[in-house]
Design a protein around this motif. Structure first.
Motif, PDB file in Angstrom:
ATOM      1  N   GLU A 147      34.887  39.905  -7.794  1.00 13.27           N
ATOM      2  CA  GLU A 147      34.199  40.136  -9.059  1.00 13.27           C
ATOM      3  C   GLU A 147      34.879  41.217  -9.902  1.00 13.27           C
ATOM      4  O   GLU A 147      34.436  41.498 -11.010  1.00 13.27           O
ATOM      5  CB  GLU A 147      32.751  40.570  -8.792  1.00 13.27           C
ATOM      6  CG  GLU A 147      31.897  39.493  -8.156  1.00 13.27           C
ATOM      7  CD  GLU A 147      30.493  39.977  -7.855  1.00 13.27           C
ATOM      8  OE1 GLU A 147      29.596  39.120  -7.685  1.00 13.27           O
ATOM      9  OE2 GLU A 147      30.286  41.214  -7.778  1.00 13.27           O
ATOM     10  N   GLY A 148      35.939  41.835  -9.338  1.00  8.41           N
ATOM     11  CA  GLY A 148      36.632  42.881 -10.072  1.00  8.41           C
ATOM     12  C   GLY A 148      36.066  44.263  -9.845  1.00  8.41           C
ATOM     13  O   GLY A 148      36.298  45.163 -10.664  1.00  8.41           O
ATOM     14  N   SER A 149      35.334  44.467  -8.748  1.00  3.18           N
ATOM     15  CA  SER A 149      34.730  45.775  -8.479  1.00  3.18           C
ATOM     16  C   SER A 149      35.797  46.867  -8.427  1.00  3.18           C
ATOM     17  O   SER A 149      36.811  46.729  -7.743  1.00  3.18           O
ATOM     18  CB  SER A 149      33.989  45.748  -7.138  1.00  3.18           C
ATOM     19  OG  SER A 149      33.712  47.055  -6.678  1.00  3.18           O
ATOM     20  N   PRO A 150      35.581  47.994  -9.119  1.00  2.00           N
ATOM     21  CA  PRO A 150      36.557  49.088  -9.056  1.00  2.00           C
ATOM     22  C   PRO A 150      36.479  49.878  -7.750  1.00  2.00           C
ATOM     23  O   PRO A 150      37.425  50.579  -7.399  1.00  2.00           O
ATOM     24  CB  PRO A 150      36.170  49.965 -10.249  1.00  2.00           C
ATOM     25  CG  PRO A 150      34.718  49.710 -10.457  1.00  2.00           C
ATOM     26  CD  PRO A 150      34.489  48.271 -10.072  1.00  2.00           C
ATOM     27  N   THR A 151      35.366  49.756  -7.030  1.00  2.00           N
ATOM     28  CA  THR A 151      35.205  50.493  -5.778  1.00  2.00           C
ATOM     29  C   THR A 151      35.768  49.737  -4.586  1.00  2.00           C
ATOM     30  O   THR A 151      36.303  50.336  -3.649  1.00  2.00           O
ATOM     31  CB  THR A 151      33.709  50.798  -5.532  1.00  2.00           C
ATOM     32  OG1 THR A 151      33.178  51.494  -6.652  1.00  2.00           O
ATOM     33  CG2 THR A 151      33.511  51.634  -4.287  1.00  2.00           C
ATOM     34  N   ALA A 152      35.652  48.413  -4.603  1.00  2.00           N
ATOM     35  CA  ALA A 152      35.989  47.600  -3.437  1.00  2.00           C
ATOM     36  C   ALA A 152      37.413  47.816  -2.913  1.00  2.00           C
ATOM     37  O   ALA A 152      37.601  47.941  -1.688  1.00  2.00           O
ATOM     38  CB  ALA A 152      35.753  46.127  -3.745  1.00  2.00           C
ATOM     39  N   PRO A 153      38.454  47.859  -3.755  1.00  2.00           N
ATOM     40  CA  PRO A 153      39.801  48.048  -3.189  1.00  2.00           C
ATOM     41  C   PRO A 153      39.931  49.334  -2.385  1.00  2.00           C
ATOM     42  O   PRO A 153      40.585  49.356  -1.334  1.00  2.00           O
ATOM     43  CB  PRO A 153      40.700  48.069  -4.434  1.00  2.00           C
ATOM     44  CG  PRO A 153      39.926  47.370  -5.489  1.00  2.00           C
ATOM     45  CD  PRO A 153      38.496  47.697  -5.214  1.00  2.00           C
ATOM     46  N   PHE A 154      39.315  50.409  -2.862  1.00  2.00           N
ATOM     47  CA  PHE A 154      39.420  51.689  -2.164  1.00  2.00           C
ATOM     48  C   PHE A 154      38.563  51.686  -0.896  1.00  2.00           C
ATOM     49  O   PHE A 154      38.937  52.287   0.116  1.00  2.00           O
ATOM     50  CB  PHE A 154      39.007  52.821  -3.101  1.00  2.00           C
ATOM     51  CG  PHE A 154      39.894  52.919  -4.303  1.00  2.00           C
ATOM     52  CD1 PHE A 154      41.135  53.543  -4.217  1.00  2.00           C
ATOM     53  CD2 PHE A 154      39.522  52.349  -5.515  1.00  2.00           C
ATOM     54  CE1 PHE A 154      41.977  53.612  -5.318  1.00  2.00           C
ATOM     55  CE2 PHE A 154      40.353  52.419  -6.617  1.00  2.00           C
ATOM     56  CZ  PHE A 154      41.578  53.054  -6.519  1.00  2.00           C
ATOM     57  N   ALA A 155      37.419  50.994  -0.939  1.00  2.00           N
ATOM     58  CA  ALA A 155      36.600  50.881   0.263  1.00  2.00           C
ATOM     59  C   ALA A 155      37.331  50.088   1.346  1.00  2.00           C
ATOM     60  O   ALA A 155      37.276  50.439   2.533  1.00  2.00           O
ATOM     61  CB  ALA A 155      35.266  50.214  -0.069  1.00  2.00           C
ATOM     62  N   LEU A 156      38.038  49.039   0.963  1.00  2.00           N
ATOM     63  CA  LEU A 156      38.770  48.235   1.948  1.00  2.00           C
ATOM     64  C   LEU A 156      39.985  48.996   2.468  1.00  2.00           C
ATOM     65  O   LEU A 156      40.330  48.889   3.653  1.00  2.00           O
ATOM     66  CB  LEU A 156      39.178  46.903   1.325  1.00  2.00           C
ATOM     67  CG  LEU A 156      37.988  45.989   0.963  1.00  2.00           C
ATOM     68  CD1 LEU A 156      38.449  44.811   0.121  1.00  2.00           C
ATOM     69  CD2 LEU A 156      37.290  45.505   2.228  1.00  2.00           C
ATOM     70  N   LEU A 157      40.643  49.776   1.593  1.00  2.00           N
ATOM     71  CA  LEU A 157      41.730  50.630   2.055  1.00  2.00           C
ATOM     72  C   LEU A 157      41.195  51.668   3.044  1.00  2.00           C
ATOM     73  O   LEU A 157      41.789  51.904   4.100  1.00  2.00           O
ATOM     74  CB  LEU A 157      42.385  51.326   0.864  1.00  2.00           C
ATOM     75  CG  LEU A 157      43.479  52.355   1.191  1.00  2.00           C
ATOM     76  CD1 LEU A 157      44.626  51.713   1.950  1.00  2.00           C
ATOM     77  CD2 LEU A 157      43.986  53.018  -0.090  1.00  2.00           C
ATOM     78  N   GLY A 158      40.064  52.287   2.704  1.00  4.87           N
ATOM     79  CA  GLY A 158      39.448  53.237   3.610  1.00  4.87           C
ATOM     80  C   GLY A 158      39.049  52.591   4.923  1.00  4.87           C
ATOM     81  O   GLY A 158      39.138  53.223   5.991  1.00  4.87           O
ATOM     82  N   THR A 159      38.627  51.324   4.877  1.00  4.64           N
ATOM     83  CA  THR A 159      38.264  50.615   6.102  1.00  4.64           C
ATOM     84  C   THR A 159      39.464  50.510   7.036  1.00  4.64           C
ATOM     85  O   THR A 159      39.346  50.720   8.249  1.00  4.64           O
ATOM     86  CB  THR A 159      37.732  49.210   5.761  1.00  4.64           C
ATOM     87  OG1 THR A 159      36.531  49.341   4.984  1.00  4.64           O
ATOM     88  CG2 THR A 159      37.429  48.421   7.022  1.00  4.64           C
ATOM     89  N   ARG A 330      36.843  58.665 -10.727  1.00 10.04           N
ATOM     90  CA  ARG A 330      37.198  59.488  -9.572  1.00 10.04           C
ATOM     91  C   ARG A 330      36.115  59.390  -8.490  1.00 10.04           C
ATOM     92  O   ARG A 330      36.424  59.310  -7.300  1.00 10.04           O
ATOM     93  CB  ARG A 330      37.361  60.942 -10.002  1.00 10.04           C
ATOM     94  CG  ARG A 330      37.769  61.872  -8.868  1.00 10.04           C
ATOM     95  CD  ARG A 330      37.925  63.307  -9.348  1.00 10.04           C
ATOM     96  NE  ARG A 330      38.935  63.394 -10.397  1.00 10.04           N
ATOM     97  CZ  ARG A 330      39.229  64.533 -11.041  1.00 10.04           C
ATOM     98  NH1 ARG A 330      38.563  65.647 -10.753  1.00 10.04           N
ATOM     99  NH2 ARG A 330      40.167  64.545 -11.964  1.00 10.04           N
ATOM    100  N   GLY A 331      34.865  59.366  -8.908  1.00 11.93           N
ATOM    101  CA  GLY A 331      33.781  59.255  -7.936  1.00 11.93           C
ATOM    102  C   GLY A 331      33.834  57.958  -7.166  1.00 11.93           C
ATOM    103  O   GLY A 331      33.587  57.929  -5.957  1.00 11.93           O
ATOM    104  N   GLN A 332      34.159  56.852  -7.849  1.00 11.01           N
ATOM    105  CA  GLN A 332      34.254  55.565  -7.167  1.00 11.01           C
ATOM    106  C   GLN A 332      35.401  55.547  -6.163  1.00 11.01           C
ATOM    107  O   GLN A 332      35.276  54.979  -5.077  1.00 11.01           O
ATOM    108  CB  GLN A 332      34.424  54.450  -8.203  1.00 11.01           C
ATOM    109  CG  GLN A 332      33.166  54.176  -9.005  1.00 11.01           C
ATOM    110  CD  GLN A 332      33.411  53.242 -10.170  1.00 11.01           C
ATOM    111  OE1 GLN A 332      34.506  53.227 -10.771  1.00 11.01           O
ATOM    112  NE2 GLN A 332      32.414  52.447 -10.527  1.00 11.01           N
ATOM    113  N   VAL A 333      36.500  56.181  -6.509  1.00  9.62           N
ATOM    114  CA  VAL A 333      37.629  56.253  -5.580  1.00  9.62           C
ATOM    115  C   VAL A 333      37.248  57.049  -4.340  1.00  9.62           C
ATOM    116  O   VAL A 333      37.474  56.618  -3.203  1.00  9.62           O
ATOM    117  CB  VAL A 333      38.853  56.894  -6.273  1.00  9.62           C
ATOM    118  CG1 VAL A 333      39.963  57.141  -5.249  1.00  9.62           C
ATOM    119  CG2 VAL A 333      39.363  56.006  -7.396  1.00  9.62           C
TER     120      VAL A 333
END
Length: 394
Positions: A147-159, A330-333
């Motif tokens: 869906e283009g979430s700005p948080t998801a890529p960083f959450a998956l990287l963090g995973t 920055r907060g989302q990252v």
């Protein structure tokens, strides 16, 4: 009132969505024609169906739990219970045909049945905390990536980083607790009939107080069936039933639903290549669950499952006008990375996530699924409460 240009944008979105669907169909056809490619093709199909269902019904373990805790809306949690009930019944049929006598020492092939002990509880608590911090579970981050979430890529990287930390902490945890923790499978002790009855009774007991809090039904916004399927949000109970049915069919033809095997395997491969891991991960590869074995092949069943999930979610979001990419704040990252690390550590040490350990585990009759689920929801609730008190979580 629709936004200017919305009518002109719809054909473009529909065309892009159709191209993605056609590409998935072509990939399935190509894979199915390769030697040994039937399992890969089916994995892509089930991943695409799973992603479509998740996106259309907004099926997310954390979101439904948060809506209940803050807004008192029980519908999402009832959808999760519907998924579990459908899957428990479906698995009982499949397992009864494969293993008519469950009382022996064998466990069902590939089923997510793990050890039950303090480490599993700690893993569930960490995973729940990661959901609250990042805003979703791993499967929801995957469909929101579409869906283009700005948080998801960083959450998956963090995973992925969390998986590496999980590997580094695995040996002490295994030697201290996991190696002696019992692997409890309900049909082995109760038989299929009693196990099914007990699981459904527990789900009904959880559903009863929620049913009494259901809000009044809302009138349908549109009677157009195409709008109802591709644009309007599905009722969560319908998404839950679809998830339960998909879980059963996927287990029958490919393997249990799970979204962390590929992430964990690739993280293990990368960390090993960098010399970050111990020479031996004690006992890890002997357990059931979302296995994190090293990947040699480029295409793997779980990798294709995840790819199909993201692409189908993208196609569904485009068609529904819900593809809204944005630059991350920055907060989302920070929340994505921090929450993702907790998600990854919990998924690695718990041998799966909310889909693998909880959903597929409970469907299979694993006590580990119930324990992980209770700890996960407790961890999410506690973190949400503390975060809201501190003013850092909404």
């Amino acid at each position: 009132m629709s936004a200017p240009g919305a009518g002109r944008a719809l054909p473009v979105r529909a065309a892009l969505s159709g191209l993605i669907a056609a590409g998935l169909a072509a990939a399935v056809w190509r894979l199915s024609g390769e030697p040994g490619g039937a399992r890969l093709a089916l994995s892509l199909v089930f991943g695409a169906l799973f992603g479509f269902v998740l996106q259309r019904s907004r099926f997310c373990f954390y979101c439904q739990w948060r809506e209940f805790l803050i807004g008192g809306d029980p519908r999402g949690m009832l959808g999760i219970l519907a998924a579990l009930a459908a899957g428990v019944a479906g698995y009982a049929v499949v397992l009864g045909a494969w293993m008519p006598d469950p009382s022996g020492t064998r466990l069902p092939p590939d089923a997510h049945i793990g050890p039950v002990g303090p480490v599993l509880i700690l893993a569930g608590l960490a995973f729940g905390a990661g959901m609250a911090v990042s805003g979703s579970c791993i499967s929801a981050h995957l469909y929101r990536l579409g869906e283009g979430s700005p948080t998801a890529p960083f959450a998956l990287l963090g995973t992925g980083l969390g998986f590496v930390l999980g590997f580094l902490s695995w040996n002490p945890l295994y030697l201290a607790s996991v190696s002696e923790a019992p692997v409890l499978w309900l049909p082995r002790h109760l038989g299929y009939g009693l196990s099914l009855a007990l699981s459904l009774a527990l789900l009904a007991a959880l559903a009863w107080p929620l049913l009494r809090r259901l809000p009044a039904p809302q009138p349908r916004a549109s009677h157009d069936p195409l709008h109802a399927v591709f644009v309007a949000r599905w009722p969560v109970w319908l998404g839950g039933l679809a998830v339960g049915a998909l879980g059963t069919l996927a287990y029958l033809r490919v393997g249990p639903l799970g979204v962390t095997a590929e992430i964990g395997g690739r993280s293990r491969q990368a960390a090993g290549a960098l010399g970050l891991l111990p020479d031996r991960l004690e006992g890890l590869d002997t357990f059931r669950g979302c296995a994190t074995a090293l990947r040699d092949a480029i295409l793997t069943p779980n990798g294709l499952f995840i790819g199909g999930l993201v692409l189908a979610a993208l196609a569904a979001a485009l068609l529904a006008g819900q593809f809204r990419p944005a630059l991350p704040t920055r907060g989302q990252v920070v929340r994505g990375l921090a929450g993702g690390v907790l998600l990854g550590w919990g998924a690695m040490t718990g041998l799966g996530c909310s889909v693998g350990t909880l959903l597929s585990g409970i469907m299979a009759g694993a006590v580990s699924g119930w324990v992980f689920g209770l700890a996960m929801f407790a961890g999410a609730a506690g973190t949400l409460w503390a975060g809201r008190r501190a003013g850092v979580l909404a």
